[in-house]
Structures are given as structure tokens and as C-alpha cells.
Design a protein around this motif. Structure first.
Motif, PDB file in Angstrom:
ATOM      1  N   UNK A  54       0.947  -1.117  -0.064  1.00 42.42           N
ATOM      2  CA  UNK A  54       0.018   0.051   0.176  1.00 42.42           C
ATOM      3  C   UNK A  54       0.863   1.381   0.181  1.00 42.42           C
ATOM      4  N   UNK A  55       1.898   1.413   0.582  1.00 40.42           N
ATOM      5  CA  UNK A  55       2.980   2.553   0.684  1.00 40.42           C
ATOM      6  C   UNK A  55       3.468   2.632  -0.478  1.00 40.42           C
ATOM      7  N   UNK A  56       3.950   1.380  -1.097  1.00 39.70           N
ATOM      8  CA  UNK A  56       4.544   1.715  -2.555  1.00 39.70           C
ATOM      9  C   UNK A  56       3.720   2.090  -3.454  1.00 39.70           C
ATOM     10  N   UNK A  57       2.293   2.008  -3.466  1.00 41.46           N
ATOM     11  CA  UNK A  57       1.299   2.459  -4.390  1.00 41.46           C
ATOM     12  C   UNK A  57       1.018   3.977  -4.012  1.00 41.46           C
ATOM     13  N   UNK A  58       1.089   4.474  -2.834  1.00 42.46           N
ATOM     14  CA  UNK A  58       1.050   5.815  -2.525  1.00 42.46           C
ATOM     15  C   UNK A  58       2.185   6.442  -2.940  1.00 42.46           C
ATOM     16  N   UNK A  59       3.249   6.248  -2.879  1.00 42.01           N
ATOM     17  CA  UNK A  59       4.534   6.615  -3.521  1.00 42.01           C
ATOM     18  C   UNK A  59       4.532   6.602  -5.119  1.00 42.01           C
ATOM     19  N   UNK A  60       3.975   5.487  -5.726  1.00 44.89           N
ATOM     20  CA  UNK A  60       3.786   5.730  -7.156  1.00 44.89           C
ATOM     21  C   UNK A  60       2.895   6.589  -7.509  1.00 44.89           C
ATOM     22  N   UNK A  61       1.705   6.830  -6.863  1.00 45.95           N
ATOM     23  CA  UNK A  61       0.818   7.706  -7.201  1.00 45.95           C
ATOM     24  C   UNK A  61       1.315   9.277  -7.062  1.00 45.95           C
ATOM     25  N   UNK A  62       2.111   9.330  -6.354  1.00 49.73           N
ATOM     26  CA  UNK A  62       2.860  10.861  -6.242  1.00 49.73           C
ATOM     27  C   UNK A  62       3.871  10.885  -7.337  1.00 49.73           C
ATOM     28  N   UNK A  63       4.461   9.984  -7.635  1.00 54.35           N
ATOM     29  CA  UNK A  63       5.176  10.100  -8.604  1.00 54.35           C
ATOM     30  C   UNK A  63       4.516  10.436 -10.168  1.00 54.35           C
ATOM     31  N   UNK A  64       3.487   9.628 -10.299  1.00 57.03           N
ATOM     32  CA  UNK A  64       2.747   9.653 -11.528  1.00 57.03           C
ATOM     33  C   UNK A  64       2.135  11.202 -11.639  1.00 57.03           C
ATOM     34  N   UNK A  65       1.704  11.671 -10.547  1.00 62.48           N
ATOM     35  CA  UNK A  65       1.154  12.953 -10.698  1.00 62.48           C
ATOM     36  C   UNK A  65       2.304  14.149 -10.910  1.00 62.48           C
ATOM     37  N   UNK A  66       3.375  13.954 -10.322  1.00 67.15           N
ATOM     38  CA  UNK A  66       4.488  14.904 -10.249  1.00 67.15           C
ATOM     39  C   UNK A  66       5.078  15.196 -11.660  1.00 67.15           C
ATOM     40  N   UNK A  67       4.877  13.871 -12.525  1.00 64.68           N
ATOM     41  CA  UNK A  67       5.690  13.623 -13.827  1.00 64.68           C
ATOM     42  C   UNK A  67       4.902  13.960 -14.785  1.00 64.68           C
ATOM     43  N   UNK A  68       3.477  14.273 -14.854  1.00 65.20           N
ATOM     44  CA  UNK A  68       2.591  14.483 -15.632  1.00 65.20           C
ATOM     45  C   UNK A  68       3.167  15.797 -16.626  1.00 65.20           C
ATOM     46  N   UNK A  69       3.227  15.520 -17.875  1.00 65.38           N
ATOM     47  CA  UNK A  69       3.516  16.424 -18.850  1.00 65.38           C
ATOM     48  C   UNK A  69       5.076  16.580 -18.995  1.00 65.38           C
ATOM     49  N   UNK A  70       5.897  15.776 -18.489  1.00 65.74           N
ATOM     50  CA  UNK A  70       7.401  15.578 -18.713  1.00 65.74           C
ATOM     51  C   UNK A  70       7.419  14.628 -19.885  1.00 65.74           C
ATOM     52  N   UNK A  71       8.769  14.796 -20.385  1.00 67.42           N
ATOM     53  CA  UNK A  71       9.069  13.895 -21.580  1.00 67.42           C
ATOM     54  C   UNK A  71       9.449  12.618 -21.031  1.00 67.42           C
ATOM     55  N   UNK A  72       8.616  11.831 -20.384  1.00 64.73           N
ATOM     56  CA  UNK A  72       9.075  10.399 -20.004  1.00 64.73           C
ATOM     57  C   UNK A  72       7.563   9.644 -20.005  1.00 64.73           C
ATOM     58  N   UNK A  73       7.691   8.205 -19.831  1.00 62.49           N
ATOM     59  CA  UNK A  73       6.545   7.508 -19.555  1.00 62.49           C
ATOM     60  C   UNK A  73       6.641   6.882 -18.076  1.00 62.49           C
ATOM     61  N   UNK A  74       5.647   6.837 -17.328  1.00 62.52           N
ATOM     62  CA  UNK A  74       5.587   6.376 -16.222  1.00 62.52           C
ATOM     63  C   UNK A  74       5.262   4.731 -16.493  1.00 62.52           C
ATOM     64  N   UNK A  75       5.107   4.028 -15.267  1.00 66.41           N
ATOM     65  CA  UNK A  75       4.829   2.539 -15.645  1.00 66.41           C
ATOM     66  C   UNK A  75       3.122   2.288 -15.790  1.00 66.41           C
ATOM     67  N   UNK A  76       3.221   1.629 -16.988  1.00 63.13           N
ATOM     68  CA  UNK A  76       1.881   1.254 -16.980  1.00 63.13           C
ATOM     69  C   UNK A  76       1.057   0.400 -16.399  1.00 63.13           C
ATOM     70  N   UNK A  77      -0.149   0.443 -15.638  1.00 61.59           N
ATOM     71  CA  UNK A  77      -0.762  -0.304 -14.792  1.00 61.59           C
ATOM     72  C   UNK A  77      -2.137  -1.042 -15.549  1.00 61.59           C
ATOM     73  N   UNK A  78      -1.712  -2.517 -15.632  1.00 61.40           N
ATOM     74  CA  UNK A  78      -2.776  -3.323 -16.525  1.00 61.40           C
ATOM     75  C   UNK A  78      -4.115  -3.251 -15.531  1.00 61.40           C
ATOM     76  N   UNK A  79      -5.258  -2.983 -16.105  1.00 57.99           N
ATOM     77  CA  UNK A  79      -6.403  -3.291 -15.138  1.00 57.99           C
ATOM     78  C   UNK A  79      -6.684  -4.518 -14.602  1.00 57.99           C
TER      79      UNK A  79
END
Length: 382
Positions: free
Chosen positions: A265-290
């Protein structure tokens, strides 16, 4: 330096190990089977076989499935070398299946196409090892269906994925595989310092893996080649290895298991924060399969400008952000080139590798540390 991964050791962990140190058994005591039962129960599998490393688990899993000379093992190029080496240890021929460019896991489409060709050439694999890269499950339902059609056995290399889920169920229940392997290296989700475990629902596979981890020796009269001579008696009935886990390691792992859900759960919180912070940057964040809830062992970004990867990597490290790269495609390693593989054989894996950087991801990463990682990367990409 903020590391890319780090273990979390608590007072409870230390107390669990100390209790073993003060007990009658340091190895081959009650802690190992206790840990095996606890993890198997957590995952919904019938049997757990704890060993000295995930590499050892992969090796004995292949042996239990009778992989040997003349057979073929297929795995992903985007993995640590152990996922392929286990086939070579058994004398089998190793080949690879390219990855899905979104999930970085084994591509089901590429696997099916390769199977059609292999069937026509009478060169089908005996074992396929899908690798749950970064903690996200491969599409195991589809891979299992192909296994049923083409007759291969399946070992899930879930070294990154303990605590993850697939189709709402725990990774490791072996619903779509013969055996699942976990790793407990210090940078993984939970740790035993070094160690691994193979889970299975097949009692015969479990029994054989238990023997293989301990020199191929049995003390059970029912499995001996001839009658036991007494209560001291044992027989080596096959060639095995010293791949045992100690009670010290098992006690640590069992203690850590109590916090597994919190860690994920803590890892998911960290990942969500990264995802939000990196929006619009020239990079791809990890894709999460449904279909999958990743255990998020890693947080690998992919730079749009792959030519800048080395510069960005070195700059991050120079500023105290201990990034890493996962993985150098196995088929490009010198040993595998000697076996005939070449750069260009698996282009999706090579394209991913060219721009990949793994950012710090561990449950005790503080908000201030994560802010530093984010700000440093943003500054470099700006």
C-alpha cells in the motif's frame, strides 16, 4: 544517497531472529516450515518450499518439471539473468519472447506467434517462464490457455511480485501455473536477507523440490529405494543441492510477512505521487494493467529522449539520487551472444532498455526524499 531500494527492519524483526538464536535450531528447525505455511496460506497455494535464493527456486522448479538436455525453455529478455540461466543449469536450450511495450512483461501476441512457428518446426518449449516485471503480473490467464494448447509447463517468476494481485487474487496461488517463485533479497518487497520460495498446488512437485533443495535426500521410508535400516537412516535418491533456507532467515521473513500488505500500500502511495508529479514531462511512467495490482517492486520510467539516458542517470546519481536500470536485455549479455543471440533479436525489450531508469521505490522513502527525487529529475529534464 537515496537508494533505489532498501529493506525495512523493525524491532519485531530483530526479536524474531533473536528468538531463533536463543532456540535449539538455527537451521532445519520449525521456523522454515512455519514461514512456508504462512506464505502459502497468504497466497492461496497448497505448498511452499523455502530455499536459499530465488535463483535456487527457479533451478529446482525446472528440475521438478523434468527440464533437461534436448528440451527448450522460453522466458523474457527483460529480466535478471537468473530467469534464463535456470534453463542452462538443466542442460536445456534457452530462448526468449519479446515484451509488451506498455507493461514490459512477456507479450502474449509475441508468445503465440512464436509458438505457431515452433509447432511447425517441432521445436516447442517444455517450460515457459513469464516474469512479473516490477511487480505487475503477466497476462497469466492467456499464457495458461496457450500452455494448454501447446503443451508447455509454466513457472511464474514472481521475484518482484509478492503481495501483488492478478484478477483480484493473490499472485502465487498458481491458478495459471505449475509453480510460482518469489525472491526475498533485501531490495524486494519483504526480505529474508537472501532467500526465495517456490509455491505449488502439486504435492508431487513440492515433495521433489523439498528433496532437491537438500542433496536429493529422503528420510521417508515410503520414498526410499529399499527398506530403511532404522530411525537414523536416509537415502540419496537423486542428485540434489544444498539450497536450504536457515531458520534465522525464515524467522525474519515470517515477521516481515505481517507487514506485506502495508508495504505494498505504501508503494502505491509513492507511485501515485510520482505519477502526478511527472505529468507533462518527456517520459513514460509505469503502465498499470487493469487486470493486475502490482506489488511495485520497481518504479521504472522511460525517457522520451533515449539519447539522454546516460546523462540523466549520471546526473541523478551525482546529486544523491541512487537510480538504477532494470534490465539489460539478457540476450545481449556476452554469454548469451556466445549462444547465438544478437542485438536486434528482441526489439521491444531493447527499445525499453534504451530509455529506462528505475527511481527510488521503497516503503520507508520519506515525502522529503521523494520531493528531492522529483525536483532533481524535473530540473534535469527542464
Amino acid at each position: 544517497m537515496i537508494p533505489y531500494g532498501r529493506q525495512d527492519i523493525t524491532d519485531e524483526d530483530i526479536a524474531a531472529v533473536e528468538a531463533v538464536l536463543r532456540s535449539d535450531f538455527l537451521t532445519q528447525g520449525p521456523a522454515v516450515p512455519g514461514f512456508e505455511r504462512a506464505l502459502a496460506s497468504y497466497c492461496g497455494a497448497a505448498h511452499g518450499v523455502a530455499v536459499s535464493s530465488a535463483t535456487a527456486a527457479l533451478h529446482i522448479a525446472c528440475l521438478a518439471l523434468k527440464l533437461g538436455p534436448g528440451d527448450r525453455l522460453w522466458t523474457s529478455p527483460n529480466t535478471f539473468v537468473a530467469s534464463a540461466n535456470c534453463g542452462l543449469y538443466c542442460g536445456a536450450e534457452v530462448d526468449f519472447v519479446d515484451i509488451d511495450p506498455q507493461t514490459y512483461n512477456m507479450s502474449v501476441a509475441a508468445l503465440e506467434a512464436k509458438l505457431v512457428k515452433a509447432a511447425a518446426e517441432d521445436r516447442l518449449p517444455k517450460v515457459v517462464i513469464p516474469v512479473h516485471f516490477a511487480g505487475q503480473s503477466c497476462e497469466m490467464r492467456e499464457i495458461h490457455a496457450l500452455g494448454q494448447r501447446y503443451g508447455f509447463r509454466i513457472i511464474e517468476d514472481a521475484s518482484h511480485a509478492v503481495g501483488g494481485r492478478y484478477l483480484g487474487e493473490p499472485i502465487g496461488n498458481c491458478r495459471y501455473s505449475d509453480i510460482t517463485v518469489f525472491s526475498f533479497h533485501p531490495v524486494k518487497i519483504i526480505t529474508t536477507a537472501e532467500g526465495g520460495m517456490a509455491l505449488t498446488n502439486d504435492s508431487k512437485l513440492a515433495e521433489q523440490m523439498e528433496r532437491l533443495r537438500s542433496h536429493g535426500i529422503t528420510r521417508e521410508p515410503a520414498t526410499m529405494a529399499w527398506e530403511s535400516e532404522g530411525p537414523w537412516y536416509y537415502q540419496q535418491i537423486e542428485l540434489g543441492y544444498n539450497f536450504r533456507m536457515t531458520d534465522l532467515q525464515a524467522a525474519l521473513g515470517h515477521s516481515q510477512l505481517q507487514r506485506l500488505d502495508d508495504y505494498v500500500a505504501r508503494r502505491h502511495s509513492i507511485a501515485a505521487r510520482y505519477d502526478e508529479a511527472f505529468e507533462g514531462l518527456p517520459l513514460t511512467v509505469p503502465h498499470q494493467h487493469p487486470d493486475s495490482r502490482s506489488a511495485l517492486h520497481l518504479y521504472p520510467i522511460h525517457l522520451t529522449n533515449v539519447a539522454a539516458r546516460r546523462q540523466v542517470f549520471e546526473a541523478l546519481r551525482s546529486k544523491g539520487v541512487g537510480v538504477n536500470v532494470h534490465y539489460i536485455p539478457v540476450h545481449t549479455q556476452p554469454h548469451y551472444r556466445q549462444l547465438g543471440f544478437r542485438v536486434g533479436d528482441f526489439p521491444a525489450s531493447e527499445r525499453y532498455y534504451a530509455g529506462a531508469i528505475s527511481l527510488p521505490m521503497f516503503p520507508t522513502l520519506t515525502p522529503a526524499q521523494q520531493d528531492e527525487v522529483i525536483a532533481t529529475l524535473k530540473g534535469l529534464l527542464a
